[in-house]
Write a protein that holds these residues in place. Structure first.
Motif, PDB file in Angstrom:
ATOM      1  N   ASP A 155      -4.454  -6.024   3.581  1.00 53.49           N
ATOM      2  CA  ASP A 155      -3.777  -4.934   2.878  1.00 53.49           C
ATOM      3  C   ASP A 155      -2.536  -5.434   2.158  1.00 53.49           C
ATOM      4  O   ASP A 155      -2.240  -4.998   1.043  1.00 53.49           O
ATOM      5  N   LYS A 156      -1.800  -6.358   2.780  1.00 52.58           N
ATOM      6  CA  LYS A 156      -0.564  -6.843   2.161  1.00 52.58           C
ATOM      7  C   LYS A 156      -0.853  -7.622   0.889  1.00 52.58           C
ATOM      8  O   LYS A 156      -0.028  -7.635  -0.037  1.00 52.58           O
ATOM      9  N   TRP A 201       0.508  -6.416  -2.669  1.00 54.23           N
ATOM     10  CA  TRP A 201       1.312  -7.286  -3.534  1.00 54.23           C
ATOM     11  C   TRP A 201       0.824  -7.179  -4.971  1.00 54.23           C
ATOM     12  O   TRP A 201       1.615  -7.070  -5.911  1.00 54.23           O
ATOM     13  N   LEU A 202      -0.502  -7.195  -5.149  1.00 48.44           N
ATOM     14  CA  LEU A 202      -1.054  -7.140  -6.492  1.00 48.44           C
ATOM     15  C   LEU A 202      -0.756  -5.799  -7.158  1.00 48.44           C
ATOM     16  O   LEU A 202      -0.302  -5.754  -8.309  1.00 48.44           O
ATOM     17  N   THR A 203      -0.992  -4.704  -6.472  1.00 52.47           N
ATOM     18  CA  THR A 203      -0.725  -3.399  -7.077  1.00 52.47           C
ATOM     19  C   THR A 203       0.761  -3.227  -7.378  1.00 52.47           C
ATOM     20  O   THR A 203       1.130  -2.561  -8.348  1.00 52.47           O
ATOM     21  N   THR A 212      -5.184 -19.941   2.255  1.00 48.93           N
ATOM     22  CA  THR A 212      -4.090 -20.094   1.288  1.00 48.93           C
ATOM     23  C   THR A 212      -3.212 -18.854   1.190  1.00 48.93           C
ATOM     24  O   THR A 212      -2.271 -18.811   0.389  1.00 48.93           O
ATOM     25  N   GLY A 213      -3.508 -17.837   2.001  1.00 43.06           N
ATOM     26  CA  GLY A 213      -2.720 -16.611   1.936  1.00 43.06           C
ATOM     27  C   GLY A 213      -2.837 -15.817   3.218  1.00 43.06           C
ATOM     28  O   GLY A 213      -3.271 -16.344   4.254  1.00 43.06           O
ATOM     29  N   PRO A 214      -2.464 -14.538   3.165  1.00 39.58           N
ATOM     30  CA  PRO A 214      -2.519 -13.692   4.363  1.00 39.58           C
ATOM     31  C   PRO A 214      -3.939 -13.568   4.905  1.00 39.58           C
ATOM     32  O   PRO A 214      -4.903 -13.476   4.150  1.00 39.58           O
ATOM     33  N   GLU A 215      -4.054 -13.588   6.205  1.00 40.58           N
ATOM     34  CA  GLU A 215      -5.370 -13.515   6.839  1.00 40.58           C
ATOM     35  C   GLU A 215      -6.069 -12.210   6.475  1.00 40.58           C
ATOM     36  O   GLU A 215      -5.498 -11.126   6.571  1.00 40.58           O
ATOM     37  N   PRO A 216      -7.326 -12.297   6.020  1.00 44.09           N
ATOM     38  CA  PRO A 216      -8.070 -11.087   5.641  1.00 44.09           C
ATOM     39  C   PRO A 216      -8.177 -10.114   6.806  1.00 44.09           C
ATOM     40  O   PRO A 216      -8.120 -10.502   7.980  1.00 44.09           O
ATOM     41  N   ASP A 217      -8.378  -8.847   6.476  1.00 47.95           N
ATOM     42  CA  ASP A 217      -8.476  -7.831   7.514  1.00 47.95           C
ATOM     43  C   ASP A 217      -9.788  -7.915   8.282  1.00 47.95           C
ATOM     44  O   ASP A 217      -9.839  -7.672   9.479  1.00 47.95           O
ATOM     45  N   ALA A 218     -10.880  -8.238   7.584  1.00 48.93           N
ATOM     46  CA  ALA A 218     -12.179  -8.283   8.249  1.00 48.93           C
ATOM     47  C   ALA A 218     -13.224  -8.847   7.313  1.00 48.93           C
ATOM     48  O   ALA A 218     -13.012  -8.981   6.116  1.00 48.93           O
ATOM     49  N   THR A 219     -14.373  -9.172   7.906  1.00 52.52           N
ATOM     50  CA  THR A 219     -15.524  -9.564   7.102  1.00 52.52           C
ATOM     51  C   THR A 219     -16.452  -8.370   7.039  1.00 52.52           C
ATOM     52  O   THR A 219     -16.269  -7.391   7.768  1.00 52.52           O
TER      53      THR A 219
END
Length: 423
Positions: free
Chosen positions: A72-73, A77-79, A360-367
């Motif tokens: 989500d973060k 960040w993009l939005t 390379t960035g924040p850990e994804p929320d889920a697969t």
């Protein structure tokens, strides 16, 4: 893509040749020792000044393509980079500050963000505002340049087409001066044969005509142009199996013919060595990893996975080190290549591209397996005309002739990409 214009970016691009098709901006410029800490939601560790939104967009789009739900973060960040008018700039260090006339918004950044956020889902207003801004800066020839008002180019026009089709906008209704997007895009297509005098330009796309109106074949623009002519975005699936051949009349026979002609040119370009070659003034020719990845996507989208088999195999064997040096956008490009050819991105020449990108960035929320059905698949499904959503995509793209391009108002890294703006 007028997607490649920014002298500073161009300089950075030359440092990491072929780096992820950043919009006429180069990929992941080197970090500055004195630069402030980067936002925790941003992918990549290098200076985001010229490619922050671009690489973030590609990272999020690649994750969703690989059935990974972005953090989500990272989405926030993009939005948060969007200006009030809907446009995006390559990077805004202080998102709380109001955009003004000096904010360097561009079409490539904006179009890439649209594709990523449409794929992620749940960002209807952000996507709608960005699409409205893109339509508002359409040129009278029907196309787009890297910057608002800049001369149209093949890369920028193609990445915007990918954004529009991601929200199922009817391209025939996106008109300015009586011209639609394909009118501009096909004007960059070279006819078959020795059209540019060097014996190898027939069927390709040019980035833009030169000051004398001459079109010169460009690999980056051709990969982008094929996808744009097909109405595809950065992450398309394989098309129907077909052997690309060039037939005269590419500029007048419609987008599908132009796409086939461009794919035929790309197939010839990679036939000998399995890769495209970069040719920068004053530098020794070397493999162009980013444009080769884009070529794989374009070839597969136009004529099926088999058409891209040779350059795909070359990437699997050689592109791992390039991606690790170049960062998230490069990993994303390779994931797009894997996706377009039905290859497992988690075992790409022995590399787990998805895990490498995620790291390379924040850990994804889920697969997808962990969180099936959670994605709001129809959240971006309505454009300003009420059409249902389809898929997104566009392959990366654009040029390192950034200084050159910026001087004439262009964009998208040697693979080309333009970016947004707004107050």
């Amino acid at each position: 893509m007028n997607v490649r214009r920014r002298c500073a970016v161009a300089l950075a691009a030359t440092a990491v040749l072929g780096a992820a098709a950043a919009p006429a901006v180069a990929a992941d410029p080197s970090p500055s020792p004195s630069s402030p800490a980067l936002p925790s939601g941003l992918y990549g560790t290098t200076d985001p000044t010229y490619d922050g939104v671009w690489r973030q967009s590609l990272a999020l789009l690649a994750q969703t393509t690989a059935d990974v739900r972005p953090a989500d973060k990272a989405v926030d960040w993009l939005t948060g980079q969007q200006c009030a008018d809907g446009a995006f700039a390559p990077y805004r260090a202080d998102p709380a500050a109001k955009c003004d006339a000096e904010t360097p918004v561009d079409t490539n950044s904006t179009a890439a963000a649209v594709q990523a956020l449409a794929a992620v889902g749940g960002q209807q207003k952000t996507v709608k505002d960005a699409v409205a801004w893109l339509k508002s800066v359409q040129n009278e020839d029907g196309g787009w340049g890297y910057t608002p008002g800049g001369a149209s180019d093949a890369n920028s026009t193609s990445v915007v087409i990918g954004a529009l089709t991601a929200v199922t906008t009817h391209l025939s209704k996106v008109v300015n001066g009586g011209k639609a997007p394909y009118d501009a895009l096909l004007s960059f297509a070279l006819p078959c044969g020795d059209a540019d005098g060097d014996g190898d330009g027939g069927g390709a796309f040019a980035f833009q005509p030169d000051d004398k109106g001459k079109l010169t074949a460009n690999a980056d623009a051709t990969a982008a142009g094929v996808l744009g002519a097909l109405g595809k975005g950065l992450a398309p699936e394989a098309g129907k199996a077909a052997t690309p051949t060039c037939a005269d009349g590419s500029g007048t026979a419609g987008p599908e013919r132009a796409a086939a002609n461009g794919a035929a040119w790309l197939a010839d370009a990679v036939a000998k060595d399995g890769h495209l070659t970069s040719a920068l003034a004053g530098a020794e020719d070397q493999p162009d990893y980013g444009n080769t990845a884009d070529a794989v996507v374009a070839l597969a989208a136009q004529g099926g996975a088999e058409r891209a088999a040779k350059p795909l195999a070359w990437l699997e064997e050689n592109a791992g080190d390039w991606a690790s040096r170049s960062g998230p956008a490069a990993y994303a490009q390779l994931i797009f290549a894997a996706h377009a050819t039905g290859t497992d991105p988690r075992d790409f020449g022995g590399t787990d591209l998805v895990a490498a990108l995620n790291a390379t960035g924040p850990e994804p929320d889920a697969t997808a397996e962990q969180d099936s059905g959670s994605k709001d698949s129809d959240s971006e499904g309505t454009d300003s005309e009420g059409a249902d959503s389809e898929d997104s995509g566009f392959g990366t793209w654009w040029y390192v002739g950034v200084c050159l391009v910026f001087g004439i108002g262009i964009g998208f890294l040697v693979s080309g990409r333009n970016r947004k703006r707004q107050p």
